[in-house]
Design an enzyme around this catalytic site. Sequence first.
Site, mmCIF file in Angstrom:
data_model
loop_
_atom_site.group_PDB
_atom_site.id
_atom_site.type_symbol
_atom_site.label_atom_id
_atom_site.label_comp_id
_atom_site.label_asym_id
_atom_site.label_seq_id
_atom_site.Cartn_x
_atom_site.Cartn_y
_atom_site.Cartn_z
ATOM 1 N N ASP A 1 -0.931 3.427 -11.865
ATOM 2 C CA ASP A 1 -0.262 2.152 -11.621
ATOM 3 C C ASP A 1 0.438 1.767 -12.923
ATOM 4 O O ASP A 1 0.154 2.335 -13.980
ATOM 5 C CB ASP A 1 -1.302 1.100 -11.215
ATOM 6 C CG ASP A 1 -0.729 -0.297 -11.182
ATOM 7 O OD1 ASP A 1 0.303 -0.483 -10.514
ATOM 8 O OD2 ASP A 1 -1.296 -1.189 -11.833
ATOM 9 N N ASP B 1 -5.549 -1.061 -11.649
ATOM 10 C CA ASP B 1 -6.335 -2.216 -12.072
ATOM 11 C C ASP B 1 -6.249 -3.431 -11.150
ATOM 12 O O ASP B 1 -7.068 -4.335 -11.239
ATOM 13 C CB ASP B 1 -5.879 -2.668 -13.470
ATOM 14 C CG ASP B 1 -4.552 -3.415 -13.414
ATOM 15 O OD1 ASP B 1 -3.601 -2.878 -12.808
ATOM 16 O OD2 ASP B 1 -4.482 -4.542 -13.935
ATOM 17 N N ASP C 1 -4.051 -2.169 -5.948
ATOM 18 C CA ASP C 1 -4.482 -0.785 -6.146
ATOM 19 C C ASP C 1 -5.818 -0.476 -5.476
ATOM 20 O O ASP C 1 -6.236 0.683 -5.459
ATOM 21 C CB ASP C 1 -4.612 -0.488 -7.650
ATOM 22 C CG ASP C 1 -3.317 -0.725 -8.402
ATOM 23 O OD1 ASP C 1 -2.267 -0.315 -7.897
ATOM 24 O OD2 ASP C 1 -3.367 -1.341 -9.481
#
Length: 305
Positions: free
Chosen positions: A28, A204, A208
């Site tokens: 990410d 995080d 996600d």
Amino acid sequence: GRLFRRGLLVKNATALERLAEVDYVVFDKTGTLTEGKPVLDRHAATVDQQRVARALAAASAHPLAVGLRDGLDVDPAKVTEIREVPGQGIEGRWNGAIVRLGRADWVGASEDVGTATWLQIADAVPVAFRFRDRPRRGAAEAVAGLRRAGCEIELLSGDTPGAVADLASRVGISEWRAGVTPQDKVARLRDLHDRGHRVLMVGDGLNDTAALAEAHASISPASALDASRAVSDVVLLGGQLEPLGEAVVTTRSATRRIVENFGIAALYNLIAVPLALAGLATPLAAALAMSTSSILVTLNALRLR
């Protein structure tokens, strides 16, 4: 022990084995490869727009929302019926009008270069709040380490193409996708799995969580939301990403040591048991052989330190 000293907390009993099998890593962007502390850079919003934006931002833990809330020096407006739409933004009602704060395509704006969140009040023209953020310490080193370990690397982000391309080039990632929703991330991980890859997801945020649960193995930084840390296999305790490459190498070495130790134990039994059955092994010889086997297994395991 070695991973913990490097700032990696392994939560799942099978995580080490699965981490050793990883050959593809998906990152990410915001809060993972970056510090996750975007600073409000500039905007052209009126006072009323700032007040509405601050009220909506207060309802989200997304790094951009936190940066917006901290960067606007105004009192929040009275916005009701506030709800967060995963992967899109925050929506509410102000003076009878629907107000939205989030992705450009969600509010009807045209995406441009840079990291921004957009505010739309009713059918008015959306206004952008632009941010700046820095790569997390050790991000480029982590990417290089994972590549040396033989892993392919990809960046998936809901941010604009310009912002994603800029960060990808700074940390050394050539494969990236922008404007990705949480559902898109899960679909991408499933596609990689169908192609035979064992994927490590590093993320995080709330967006996600589903991808972290879908991945073959998953890692979240300690600064991640509780939901992300709860579903991840490993938590990165420090602020740096550099130990990620070492984690894959270490778990692979640990798996090899386990297989070698099983081999040592099997070889001992293959030799010692027939000798004992034939009466050729005295109690002293058997005890010495058993102790030697145990010492060899222990010394082999200590090679990981």
